[in-house]
Structures are given as structure tokens and as C-alpha cells.
Design a protein around this motif. Structure first.
Motif, PDB file in Angstrom:
ATOM      1  N   ASN A 152       1.065  -0.762  -0.070  1.00  0.00           N
ATOM      2  CA  ASN A 152      -0.017   0.161  -0.212  1.00  0.00           C
ATOM      3  C   ASN A 152       0.738   1.152   0.483  1.00  0.00           C
ATOM      4  N   LEU A 153       1.513   1.001   0.366  1.00  0.00           N
ATOM      5  CA  LEU A 153       2.590   2.662   0.951  1.00  0.00           C
ATOM      6  C   LEU A 153       3.807   2.616  -0.587  1.00  0.00           C
ATOM      7  N   ILE A 154       3.704   1.715  -1.387  1.00  0.00           N
ATOM      8  CA  ILE A 154       4.179   2.222  -2.582  1.00  0.00           C
ATOM      9  C   ILE A 154       4.033   1.551  -3.712  1.00  0.00           C
ATOM     10  N   LYS A 155       2.155   1.495  -3.459  1.00  0.00           N
ATOM     11  CA  LYS A 155       0.872   2.016  -4.091  1.00  0.00           C
ATOM     12  C   LYS A 155       1.457   3.237  -5.786  1.00  0.00           C
ATOM     13  N   ASP A 156       1.401   2.995  -5.409  1.00  0.00           N
ATOM     14  CA  ASP A 156       1.418   4.972  -6.591  1.00  0.00           C
ATOM     15  C   ASP A 156       2.429   4.227  -6.950  1.00  0.00           C
ATOM     16  N   TYR A 157       3.842   4.279  -6.888  1.00  0.00           N
ATOM     17  CA  TYR A 157       5.259   3.480  -7.746  1.00  0.00           C
ATOM     18  C   TYR A 157       4.643   2.536  -8.791  1.00  0.00           C
ATOM     19  N   CYS A 159       1.207   1.325  -9.245  1.00  0.00           N
ATOM     20  CA  CYS A 159       0.916   1.918 -11.228  1.00  0.00           C
ATOM     21  C   CYS A 159       1.798   2.133 -11.655  1.00  0.00           C
ATOM     22  N   ARG A 160       2.584   3.409 -11.165  1.00  0.00           N
ATOM     23  CA  ARG A 160       2.467   4.584 -11.874  1.00  0.00           C
ATOM     24  C   ARG A 160       4.131   3.205 -12.912  1.00  0.00           C
ATOM     25  N   GLU A 163       1.640   1.185 -15.410  1.00  0.00           N
ATOM     26  CA  GLU A 163       1.146   2.289 -16.270  1.00  0.00           C
ATOM     27  C   GLU A 163       1.956   2.826 -17.404  1.00  0.00           C
ATOM     28  N   LYS A 164       3.296   2.868 -17.104  1.00  0.00           N
ATOM     29  CA  LYS A 164       4.452   2.357 -18.084  1.00  0.00           C
ATOM     30  C   LYS A 164       4.475   1.216 -19.076  1.00  0.00           C
ATOM     31  N   PHE A 165       4.308   0.151 -18.745  1.00  0.00           N
ATOM     32  CA  PHE A 165       4.808  -0.799 -19.239  1.00  0.00           C
ATOM     33  C   PHE A 165       3.171  -0.876 -20.318  1.00  0.00           C
ATOM     34  N   ALA A 166       1.695  -0.845 -19.990  1.00  0.00           N
ATOM     35  CA  ALA A 166       1.009  -0.953 -20.791  1.00  0.00           C
ATOM     36  C   ALA A 166       1.026   0.077 -21.517  1.00  0.00           C
ATOM     37  N   ALA A 167       1.254   1.211 -21.892  1.00  0.00           N
ATOM     38  CA  ALA A 167       1.581   2.326 -21.985  1.00  0.00           C
ATOM     39  C   ALA A 167       2.660   1.514 -23.526  1.00  0.00           C
ATOM     40  N   GLN A 168       3.422   1.250 -23.370  1.00  0.00           N
ATOM     41  CA  GLN A 168       4.343   0.487 -24.589  1.00  0.00           C
ATOM     42  C   GLN A 168       3.917  -0.494 -25.454  1.00  0.00           C
ATOM     43  N   HIS A 169       3.312  -1.186 -24.132  1.00  0.00           N
ATOM     44  CA  HIS A 169       3.231  -3.580 -24.878  1.00  0.00           C
ATOM     45  C   HIS A 169       2.023  -3.622 -25.040  1.00  0.00           C
ATOM     46  N   ILE A 208      -2.117  -4.780 -11.319  1.00  0.00           N
ATOM     47  CA  ILE A 208      -0.747  -4.313 -11.196  1.00  0.00           C
ATOM     48  C   ILE A 208       0.310  -5.170 -10.988  1.00  0.00           C
ATOM     49  N   LEU A 209       0.996  -4.855 -12.110  1.00  0.00           N
ATOM     50  CA  LEU A 209       2.370  -5.525 -11.980  1.00  0.00           C
ATOM     51  C   LEU A 209       3.287  -5.406 -11.190  1.00  0.00           C
ATOM     52  N   THR A 210       4.131  -5.994 -11.088  1.00  0.00           N
ATOM     53  CA  THR A 210       5.285  -5.492  -9.852  1.00  0.00           C
ATOM     54  C   THR A 210       6.877  -6.855 -10.194  1.00  0.00           C
ATOM     55  N   PRO A 211       7.630  -5.678 -10.201  1.00  0.00           N
ATOM     56  CA  PRO A 211       8.695  -6.167 -10.538  1.00  0.00           C
ATOM     57  C   PRO A 211       9.578  -7.370  -9.761  1.00  0.00           C
ATOM     58  N   LYS A 212       9.929  -8.202 -10.339  1.00  0.00           N
ATOM     59  CA  LYS A 212      10.545  -9.123  -9.768  1.00  0.00           C
ATOM     60  C   LYS A 212      11.451  -9.233  -8.358  1.00  0.00           C
ATOM     61  N   ASP A 213      12.625  -8.038  -9.307  1.00  0.00           N
ATOM     62  CA  ASP A 213      13.547  -8.068  -7.773  1.00  0.00           C
ATOM     63  C   ASP A 213      13.091  -7.170  -6.760  1.00  0.00           C
ATOM     64  N   ILE A 214      12.152  -7.154  -5.960  1.00  0.00           N
ATOM     65  CA  ILE A 214      11.825  -6.655  -4.933  1.00  0.00           C
ATOM     66  C   ILE A 214      10.662  -7.833  -4.088  1.00  0.00           C
TER      67      ILE A 214
END
Length: 490
Positions: A152-157, A159-160, A163-169, A208-214
Motif C-alpha cells: 500500500n505504501l508503494i502503490k503509487d510507484y 501503478c506508475r 501504466e508505463k508498461f501498458a503504454a508501451q506494450h 497491477i504488475l510488480t518488478p520481480k527484483d523486489i
């Protein structure tokens, strides 16, 4: 029939890999979660900035807790969050629902910040402050709470990032404008604000997608189990010889009771460690310091766990669905719930025993050891059913693994168990019949998966004792790796 993000949107799985994003399931949560230590210890500036922002918020809460009691309305506003189910991560056997962070969590965290961790954000001993600290010795704040709070505390990140992935792919019609609640905290007004993002849309909700390295699995790098289990390593990290002596004396005073004639048990040592930590809460900072010093191990270990989870729950499931199951009439099974449940078990049994599907249950030559993992896998093979598949359904006598239903008059219960389960005999003899009566279900099927001949002998002995040897509703699945023919011999 899409099960995973890439299938639903018609993109190559490698596209997600190239962006470092996990290819989530859109049917079931995958058993992973965000570890805040991976943000703290990262070489990426953006991750460390995220971690700093989380600590800033905890410091704000600490300062407010120091002023005394606050109203339930403010507790709810500042501490309570819904689970971010749209990232499809967690430990749900079916779907992506969760309880989130309610008032019990709010009161526990508020109290901890005021009493046990009044120096939060200003420790001095460690390289930085850590959110995980608040769940190490106190009741009411556990691993799942830390995971939900972090997300929840990093939800903005997140979502962004999505959003960037969706715009590109993704295609424009795969994306919708979504107003997401509680994404940014305004320190001027002391309120959470919502933000609008262009996010992927799946079955009536955003994703929402999540980076694997976290991501990691099982436990955070900083966790209560290691704190207690490795407790005796902590005093060696204390430079103050007087404090070190006081800690060791207190710990052994608890253990060395008068008249003791045996070595303390693991449970007794754990309790002694817990009591010592409450007496000397600064020990937590020394434990965290040790963890920080070994921080590089956290990233390597988590990466290995994520890779194993991808292999087991994504790649192998896709192989079974595409190669083993779609060639049959698997998704077109007819009849009522009892017939369908049996048919699904038969297909799964055949896939595991005869078509190489047993590999799904192994990683590095070792079988999966958790029933929840097996239950998640079983739920995935129910995708496409006309029946309602409820998991951990509780009709008043405790939760059952699966309740398959079509209306009020057609219900079948299914229990998925490991043969090594120490409660297997009790489950077969009493538990399922109780669930069956409570749910008004006429039928109950018990599926038992075994991984060795010793486990098979154990199960057969139980079935013989309970006079269930010939029951058609007891289904054994042979997942032994050493009993399957190679491709050249099959």
C-alpha cells in the motif's frame, strides 16, 4: 481460457521478462510478496527512495503516537488499508481476495510505535530504519501485515510502473482510466489522496504488475523466526561489554531454572529469547545490523525463490494446460459437481502419473512440501468450469479445501492432502464427514498425493485401519519422481 497476464493480453511472456515484471496469474494469487529490505538494499535509486518514503510515513505515525491516543477515525485513516488484490500476489488458494489491514492491526502498530519503538527512525545502531522492525517481537503485526502495508505504501510507484508498461506494450482498448484510492499521502492535510492511472483491465477490475527484483517468498529477510532462532548470535554484535554481559546473564537465568536436569527445549529457548528481547529491545537493532551486513544474500536468495515459483506455478502450469490438458475434453466435462470433480481429479492424476506432470511438484529434485501449494495448483486446473469452486469454505464447522457447487442442491467437497500430513488419519475419519454435514453436501472426495513408497505404505495402512481401501472417493496420486519412465521409454 487465459490463465496468465501475457495470455490474456496476447503478448509474449518474454516481454514481461525484459521489463523485469512478474507474469502474474489472473486466476489465482501467486505465493510471493514484496520484501521491504530488497528496496532498502537495492542499488537502484528509485527503490531506495521508495524505502525512504515508507520510513518517512512511519516516522509521521510514530510522532503522532507519541502524542497519545487518537480517535478510531484517524486510526482507520492512517493505518487501515484494503489489500491490494490487483497485484495477484499472496496466499489465497482461489482468486485474489484478502482481509487487508483493519483496526486490530491499526491499534497494534500504533501501540508498538508508542511503546516498544519510540526511537523508530533515529536508531543510530543500524544503517537505516526498517518497517519490519515493528513485527519482530510484538503480537498483532505479522508477516502478512508487513507485506500488505508495504504494498500500500508503494502503490503509487506500482501503478506508475504498470501504466508505463501498458503504454508501451498493450493495445489502447486493453487499458482504462482508473481512480485508485490511498496512493499518495499529503503531509500538509495529513490525508491520503487518490490518483488516476491508465491501467490494464481484466474481468471488471484493473491489474497491477510488480518488478520481480523486489519479491520474495516464505519470509522477509528481516523476520521473527531468524531473530529468535539466531538469537545467540546477537550478543556477539554488541560492542558494549556490560550490556552484552547483562543480556547473556538474563537469558541464561531464564533457562537455568533450579532443579533443571535436562537441556532446554527449542520452545523454551525461543520463549527465553522473546522475554530477553522484551527486556532489552535494543537487541532488535543489533539483529537488524547483522542482517544489513549480510544484505547481499537477501537479493540472491529472493531471486532464487522467485525463479522457483515462476517455474512451478507459471511455466509448468502452462505446460500442463497447453500440452497435457487442452488435447482432451478436460474443459468440457459434463454431469453434476460430483461427476465433474471426479473427472477433474482423474485428468490431474493422469497428467501427473502418465504424462510427466509430476515434474510440476518438484524443484531441484525435491518435492513441494506445502499443501497450500498443491491446493493452488489444483485450483488452476478448475479454470473454465461451469461450477462455482469455493476454497476454504466454512459452513460453521471449520474450513474445507474445496466446495464445488451448482446451486443449493448440487454440492461436492474435495480435500487435497499430502500423504505426510500428520493429521491425515483424523481428517479421513472425522473432519471431512463433519464438513460434509455442515455444507449439506452429499459427496466428498479425498485426494492424497504421495512422493515416496514409505508415504504410500503409510496411507495404505490408514485406509486399511479405517476400512476405506475400496472407497472410490479416496484418490491416490503417485507423484514419485523415481517411478516415472523417461521420454524414450514411455
Amino acid at each position: 481460457m487465459a490463465t496468465f497476464f501475457n495470455e490474456y493480453f496476447g503478448i509474449d511472456a518474454g516481454t514481461l521478462d525484459s521489463c523485469g515484471a512478474l507474469n502474474i496469474s489472473i486466476v489465482n494469487d501467486l505465493p510471493l510478496f514484496i520484501d521491504p529490505f530488497l528496496l532498502f538494499n537495492s542499488e537502484k535509486d528509485e527503490y531506495r527512495t521508495l524505502h525512504d518514503s515508507m520510513i518517512d510515513y512511519l516516522v509521521f505515525l510514530r510522532d503522532r503516537s507519541a502524542k497519545g491516543a487518537i480517535s478510531d477515525a484517524l486510526l482507520s485513516s492512517w493505518y487501515c488499508f484494503s489489500e491490494v488484490k490487483q497485484n495477484w500476489l499472496g496466499f489465497s488458494i482461489s482468486g485474489n481476495g484478502g482481509t487487508g489491514l483493519g483496526m486490530d492491526f491499526a491499534r497494534a502498530l500504533h501501540s508498538n510505535l508508542h511503546s516498544l519503538f519510540s526511537d523508530f527512525g533515529e536508531e543510530g545502531i543500524t544503517e537505516g530504519s526498517h518497517l519490519e522492525k515493528v513485527c519482530l517481537i510484538s503480537d498483532g503485526v505479522g508477516r502478512d501485515n508487513i507485506s500488505d502495508f508495504t504494498t500500500n505504501l508503494i502503490k503509487d510507484y506500482l501503478c506508475r510502473y504498470t501504466e508505463k508498461f501498458a503504454a508501451q506494450h498493450l493495445k489502447p482498448n486493453d487499458v482504462r482510466q482508473v481512480a485508485v484510492e490511498k496512493t499518495r499521502f499529503n503531509y500538509e492535510t495529513e490525508t491520503w489522496e487518490r490518483t488516476t492511472y491508465a491501467l490494464p483491465w481484466v474481468n471488471g477490475d484493473f491489474v497491477i504488475l510488480t518488478p520481480k527484483d523486489i519479491l520474495t517468498r516464505d519470509e522477509n529477510w528481516i523476520n521473527k523466526g531468524d531473530l529468535v532462532g539466531d538469537f545467540q548470535e546477537i550478543p556477539t554484535a554488541i560492542p558494549d561489554s556490560q550490556l552484552r554481559a547483562q543480556v547473556e546473564n538474563y537469558f541464561h537465568k531464564i533457562l537455568d531454572r533450579p532443579g533443571r536436569r535436562r537441556r532446554p527445549s527449542a520452545k523454551e529457548r525461543s520463549e527465553a529469547a522473546r522475554r530477553t528481547l522484551l527486556e532489552f529491545p535494543q537487541l532488535i537493532d543489533y539483529y537488524i545490523k547483522l542482517k544489513e551486513q549480510r544484505g547481499d544474500e537477501a537479493a540472491d536468495l529472493s531471486a532464487e525463490k522467485v525463479l522457483a515459483t515462476e517455474y512451478i506455478f507459471i511455466r509448468q502450469i502452462a505446460e500442463i494446460q497447453n500440452t497435457l490438458l487442452h488435447k482432451t475434453a478436460f474443459y468440457g466435462t459434463g454431469g453434476g459437481t460430483y461427476e465433474e470433480a471426479h473427472a477433474r481429479v482423474r485428468y490431474l492424476k493422469d497428467a501427473i502419473e502418465s504424462k510427466g506432470g509430476h515434474r510440476l511438484f518438484y524443484h531441484d529434485g525435491k518435492p513441494i512440501q506445502r499443501e497450500k501449494d498443491l491446493q493452488i495448483l489444483y485450483r488452476l486446473v478448475w479454470f473454465g468450469t461451469p461450477s462455482d469452486v469455493g476454497t476454504e469454505a466454512n459452513d460453521g464447522r471449520g474450513p474445507v479445501d474445496f466446495k464445488i457447487s451448482r446451486g443449493a442442491d448440487d454440492k461436492t467437497l474435495v480435500e487435497m492432502k499430502l500423504a505426510k500430513n500428520t493429521q491425515l488419519e483424523r481428517n479421513l475419519e472425522k473432519q471431512v464427514p463433519i464438513y460434509q454435514a455442515a455444507s449439506d453436501a452429499k459427496n466428498a472426495i479425498k485426494v492424497i498425493i504421495y512422493f515416496s513408497i514409505a508415504e504410500l505404505r503409510k496411507v495404505n495402512a490408514i485406509l486399511k485401519k479405517l476400512k476405506l481401501t475400496d472407497s472410490k472417493d479416496i484418490v491416490l496420486i503417485d507423484a514419485r519422481d523415481d517411478n516415472k519412465p523417461s521420454g524414450s521409454k514411455a
